[in-house]
Scaffold this motif. Structure first.
Motif, mmCIF file in Angstrom:
data_model
loop_
_atom_site.group_PDB
_atom_site.id
_atom_site.type_symbol
_atom_site.label_atom_id
_atom_site.label_comp_id
_atom_site.label_asym_id
_atom_site.label_seq_id
_atom_site.Cartn_x
_atom_site.Cartn_y
_atom_site.Cartn_z
ATOM 1 N N LEU A 148 0.150 -6.033 -0.140
ATOM 2 C CA LEU A 148 1.082 -7.148 -0.281
ATOM 3 C C LEU A 148 1.955 -7.322 0.951
ATOM 4 O O LEU A 148 2.278 -8.440 1.342
ATOM 5 C CB LEU A 148 1.968 -6.931 -1.515
ATOM 6 C CG LEU A 148 1.234 -6.723 -2.843
ATOM 7 C CD1 LEU A 148 2.233 -6.430 -3.953
ATOM 8 C CD2 LEU A 148 0.388 -7.941 -3.183
ATOM 9 N N CYS A 207 1.779 -2.406 -2.051
ATOM 10 C CA CYS A 207 0.468 -2.827 -2.533
ATOM 11 C C CYS A 207 0.466 -2.931 -4.050
ATOM 12 O O CYS A 207 1.284 -2.328 -4.750
ATOM 13 C CB CYS A 207 -0.618 -1.859 -2.065
ATOM 14 S SG CYS A 207 -0.385 -0.168 -2.654
ATOM 15 N N SER A 208 -0.473 -3.707 -4.547
ATOM 16 C CA SER A 208 -0.697 -3.773 -5.989
ATOM 17 C C SER A 208 -1.621 -2.629 -6.393
ATOM 18 O O SER A 208 -2.321 -2.043 -5.564
ATOM 19 C CB SER A 208 -1.310 -5.119 -6.369
ATOM 20 O OG SER A 208 -2.568 -5.286 -5.736
ATOM 21 N N SER A 248 4.309 -3.113 -8.340
ATOM 22 C CA SER A 248 3.704 -2.697 -7.076
ATOM 23 C C SER A 248 4.186 -1.305 -6.710
ATOM 24 O O SER A 248 5.154 -0.787 -7.275
ATOM 25 C CB SER A 248 4.042 -3.686 -5.950
ATOM 26 O OG SER A 248 5.438 -3.705 -5.699
#
Length: 395
Positions: free
Chosen positions: A375, A384-385, A344
């Motif tokens: 996330l 975040c991914s 991530s």
């Protein structure tokens, strides 16, 4: 007498006098304008189940209002035998709130908490949101949007309506101390040993002009002098990047419970922090999941470590085609198979947008990534991914 013991005794007095279900006018109850002792007692229990020390002031005000809104849909009874260990119960002779029944002794004052009807109510409210109904029309208040209300209600659905989910990793008592810093640049400084700078490949025309000036002055480009940098802690003091030391109360694989005297650097709920046990070399990054002041003047916090060994990277939005958008410090967390977590990015606050293209630089490596899923959102970061979106040539 402890706080919870006093609350339990007040409820027991109402039950003993046959008044627990009697409603009276209550102007402080914003939803029903009336309340019974049973409903007031349940509302207090619901607030405690909502992780109040992990809520912002705004969220906590909503939780307290909604606890009164949904309290009539909860039940308390003595039917504790044969229940699942994760179901909630409360020992009214103790000095604690709701706990999983599997952890409570079978005492005369033990009651089972039943939020199954409340779970149905929350589902109905969420369905109304999808139809476009406003939160105010559902008794949730006029100061919260449907999207924010839905997100908060979803986080309350399991503790209020179902049962305890249990800990993913058990806690164990441990002494010792850790270093902690809540400054974004200080975290990068502790990881890299130097203050974040714009990548050299993105040097401005003014920077290249200085090279040309040396060529005109000396007849050749003067080689850059590489300074030997002292260790990060030794350089921290001049830059005011010193960290605080906190006492470890207990820890698990995923986090710590820490404390310090109340005077110190100001911290916020869900702030990104850097943390390093004194017996370790690697600094980790973590989310400050809750804060609580103790009556003896200590600040106690819960720290949720973000999985993976962080690396400092440079990022900038790829929407700018002229290459003049400055880079910002961010953190890359590689996949952690042991913790079953994917890689991530931890970006500056409010950076995340689904599908946003971001230029990512780590040393001489340059790539373009596409942001996929948020996330975790904190006060000073977005986690975040992402996935690769192609390769870029350095500017």
């Amino acid at each position: 007498v402890g706080m919870w013991r006093a609350v339990h005794r007040s409820y027991q007095d109402a039950v003993r006098e046959g008044l627990a279900r009697v409603r009276v006018a209550d102007t402080l109850n914003e939803v029903w304008r009336a309340q019974s002792p049973h409903e007031a007692y349940v509302a207090v229990l619901l607030v405690e189940l909502a992780n109040p020390y992990g809520r912002s002031e705004r969220e906590l005000n909503w939780v307290m209002r909604w606890a009164q809104r949904f309290a009539p849909y909860c039940a308390l009874d003595t039917n504790v035998e044969g229940q699942k260990p994760g179901a909630y119960g409360v020992d009214t002779d103790s000095d604690c709130s709701l706990r999983p029944l599997g952890l409570l002794a079978r005492t005369p004052g033990l009651l089972r908490f039943d939020g199954s009807t409340l779970a149905i109510q929350i589902q109905a409210v969420l369905a109304q949101f999808k139809r476009g109904v406003k939160p105010a029309a559902l008794g949730l208040g006029e100061d919260c949007s449907a999207s924010v209300s839905a997100r908060l209600l979803l986080s309350l659905y399991r503790p209020w309506g179902l049962a305890s989910s249990g800990r993913r990793f058990p806690r164990r008592a441990r002494g010792g101390r850790v270093e902690l810093t809540g400054d974004w640049l200080a975290i990068g400084f502790a990881l890299n040993g130097e203050l974040f700078q714009q990548p050299r490949a993105s040097a401005t025309p003014r920077g290249r002009l200085s090279d040309d000036m040396s060529l005109l002055t000396f007849g050749e480009r003067v080689p850059r002098v590489t300074e030997t940098k002292p260790a990060a802690p030794a350089r921290a003091h001049p830059l005011a990047f010193e960290s605080e030391q906190w006492e470890v109360l207990d820890q698990s694989v995923s986090g710590f419970r820490l404390q310090r005297p109340s005077d110190g650097v100001r911290l916020e709920h869900h702030q990104l922090i850097g943390i390093r046990p004194l017996d370790a070399d690697q600094l980790l990054i973590a989310d400050l999941s809750w804060l609580m002041y103790r009556s003896e003047g200590m600040l106690e916090v819960g720290v949720n470590v973000l999985p993976g060994v962080p690396r400092v990277v440079s990022v900038r939005p790829q929407a700018q085609t002229d290459g003049r958008e400055p880079f910002h410090q961010a953190f890359l967390l590689p996949p952690s198979p042991a913790l079953k977590s994917d890689g991530s990015l931890v970006l500056p606050p409010m950076w995340f947008r689904p599908g946003r293209l971001v230029e990512l630089r780590e040393g001489d490596a340059v790539r373009e990534v596409c942001l996929r899923k948020l996330l975790l959102r904190g006060t000073n970061f977005d986690q975040c991914s992402f996935e690769p979106a192609g390769q870029l040539n350095p500017a």
